[in-house]
Every structure is written in structure tokens, then in C-alpha cells.
Design an enzyme around this catalytic site. Structure first.
Site, PDB file in Angstrom:
ATOM      1  N   HIS A 213     -17.154 -36.297  -9.493  1.00 58.28           N
ATOM      2  CA  HIS A 213     -16.730 -36.185  -8.088  1.00 58.28           C
ATOM      3  C   HIS A 213     -17.947 -35.909  -7.197  1.00 58.28           C
ATOM      4  O   HIS A 213     -18.303 -34.745  -6.974  1.00 58.28           O
ATOM      5  CB  HIS A 213     -15.708 -35.067  -7.939  1.00 58.28           C
ATOM      6  CG  HIS A 213     -14.412 -35.396  -8.569  1.00 58.28           C
ATOM      7  ND1 HIS A 213     -13.399 -36.038  -7.906  1.00 58.28           N
ATOM      8  CD2 HIS A 213     -13.969 -35.192  -9.838  1.00 58.28           C
ATOM      9  CE1 HIS A 213     -12.374 -36.214  -8.723  1.00 58.28           C
ATOM     10  NE2 HIS A 213     -12.689 -35.718  -9.893  1.00 58.28           N
TER      11      HIS A 213
ATOM     12  N   CYS B 126     -13.163 -40.931 -10.632  1.00 62.64           N
ATOM     13  CA  CYS B 126     -12.329 -40.260 -11.624  1.00 62.64           C
ATOM     14  C   CYS B 126     -11.075 -41.086 -11.943  1.00 62.64           C
ATOM     15  O   CYS B 126     -11.180 -42.130 -12.575  1.00 62.64           O
ATOM     16  CB  CYS B 126     -12.016 -38.836 -11.167  1.00 62.64           C
ATOM     17  SG  CYS B 126     -11.399 -37.758 -12.478  1.00 62.64           S
TER      18      CYS B 126
ATOM     19  N   GLU C 175     -18.141 -36.053  -4.084  1.00 62.70           N
ATOM     20  CA  GLU C 175     -17.723 -35.442  -2.826  1.00 62.70           C
ATOM     21  C   GLU C 175     -17.658 -33.918  -2.899  1.00 62.70           C
ATOM     22  O   GLU C 175     -17.595 -33.237  -1.884  1.00 62.70           O
ATOM     23  CB  GLU C 175     -16.349 -35.998  -2.381  1.00 62.70           C
ATOM     24  CG  GLU C 175     -15.176 -35.562  -3.226  1.00 62.70           C
ATOM     25  CD  GLU C 175     -14.915 -36.364  -4.497  1.00 62.70           C
ATOM     26  OE1 GLU C 175     -13.791 -36.290  -5.010  1.00 62.70           O
ATOM     27  OE2 GLU C 175     -15.824 -37.057  -4.980  1.00 62.70           O
TER      28      GLU C 175
END
Length: 181
Positions: A176, A89, A178
Site C-alpha cells: 500500500h 493489494c 498510499e
């Protein structure tokens, strides 16, 4: 006789996660550790001299816009370390910005699930389907890629949702990985 590499305890982490203020920075390091990767979360101001034995670097997301005067940044010398770097990002946007690309505010902010469409082969997406769901959280995007980079994926709101310069081992993703929802 060649000197042996220091042990992990002497040299520090093998993957450094540079924190640019993301709400997910701790989560990135935790996900790496859960995969058996030694990861160290450090500030974006962490001295580059302390990462000599890194096997990889990750730039986290963050709340800033890279083109703002006081935005969090890092020395361009990090790209001279010949270590694979993944920008997530804001991290991708910062990489593009520092290497001569252009980042700008998106016409529409993107927060939540999105469908990622792969445009070409990439080491990052090996073994994955050509289309899959990801989590987005951003208001800026890469409008022009730096020299040497190619687009590897897009989403409905991000024309450059994943990019890479495989020769220099530099990779960027707008989403993202994660985050799980």
C-alpha cells in the site's frame, strides 16, 4: 476538423480510483490530489462508459478474497480500454484473477512493514533503490501470474509483491504506497 477534448469539468476525472471496500480508498484519491492529479473515487460498479477520457485507473484494496462467491469484482471489459491500470493489494489480486492467474490464501497473513526487493526494471520503481520498506496488509496472494505478466518485486512473505504486463500497461502491487507509518 477534429473535435476538441472536453474540459475536465465535462469529462470527469483523469484518474479513476475504483473502490473495492478498502479502508485506504479515500487515502489513495487524496494522495493523488496532493500530487496535482485530478482523481475521482468511484464504486467498483461505476459504469465503464463514464470513464472514456481517463488517463489512468487504480483498483483499490479490499477485504474480500477474489475467489469467494460474492467478492467485489469489475467487468473484464475494463482491460480493453487501453488505459494504464494499477492494482493495489486486492486490486492486483483481482486483476490477476480476472486475467487467468491464480490467487490463494497466504500461508502467513502480512500486516505491517516489509522490505520490498526489486527483481527487474519497472516503470513503477524508476529511480528507487533496489530494496526499500513498504506497508503490507493482506491475507491472500497471487500464486500464478496471468499470461503476459512478469514479477518485478518480492517481499519475505509475497513472492509476487509487484507484477506487470508493460505491453498492456497493467501493473500490480501487493503493498500500500498510499499508507505512511
Amino acid at each position: 476538423m477534429p473535435s476538441k477534448l472536453p474540459s475536465l469539468n465535462e469529462s470527469g476525472a483523469r484518474v479513476f480510483v475504483f473502490d473495492f471496500g478498502s479502508q485506504y480508498s479515500q487515502l489513495i484519491a487524496r494522495r493523488l490530489r496532493s500530487l496535482g492529479v485530478e482523481a475521482k473515487l468511484v464504486s467498483h460498479t461505476y459504469p465503464l462508459a463514464n470513464i472514456r477520457y481517463a488517463k489512468g485507473i487504480i483498483f483499490s484494496g479490499g477485504p474480500d478474497s477474489v475467489y469467494e462467491k460474492d467478492a467485489a469484482t469489475i467487468s473484464k471489459k475494463i482491460f480493453e480500454l487501453n488505459v494504464p491500470i494499477l492494482g493495489i493489494c486486492y486490486g492486483m489480486q483481482l486483476m490477476a484473477h480476472l486475467l487467468g492467474g491464480r490467487v490463494q490464501g497466504s500461508a502467513k497473513k502480512e500486516y505491517g512493514p516489509a522490505v520490498l526487493e526489486l527483481m527487474q526494471r519497472s516503470r513503477l520503481f524508476q529511480g528507487l533503490p533496489s530494496s526499500f520498506s513498504v506497508w503490507m496488509s493482506h491475507g491472500d496472494g497471487v500464486a500464478q501470474l496471468p499470461k503476459g505478466f512478469v514479477r518485478t518485486a518480492l517481499s519475505p512473505n509475497s513472492s509476487h509483491a509487484a507484477v506487470e504486463d508493460s505491453r498492456r500497461k497493467l501493473y500490480g502491487i501487493q503493498f500500500h504506497p498510499e499508507v505512511e507509518h
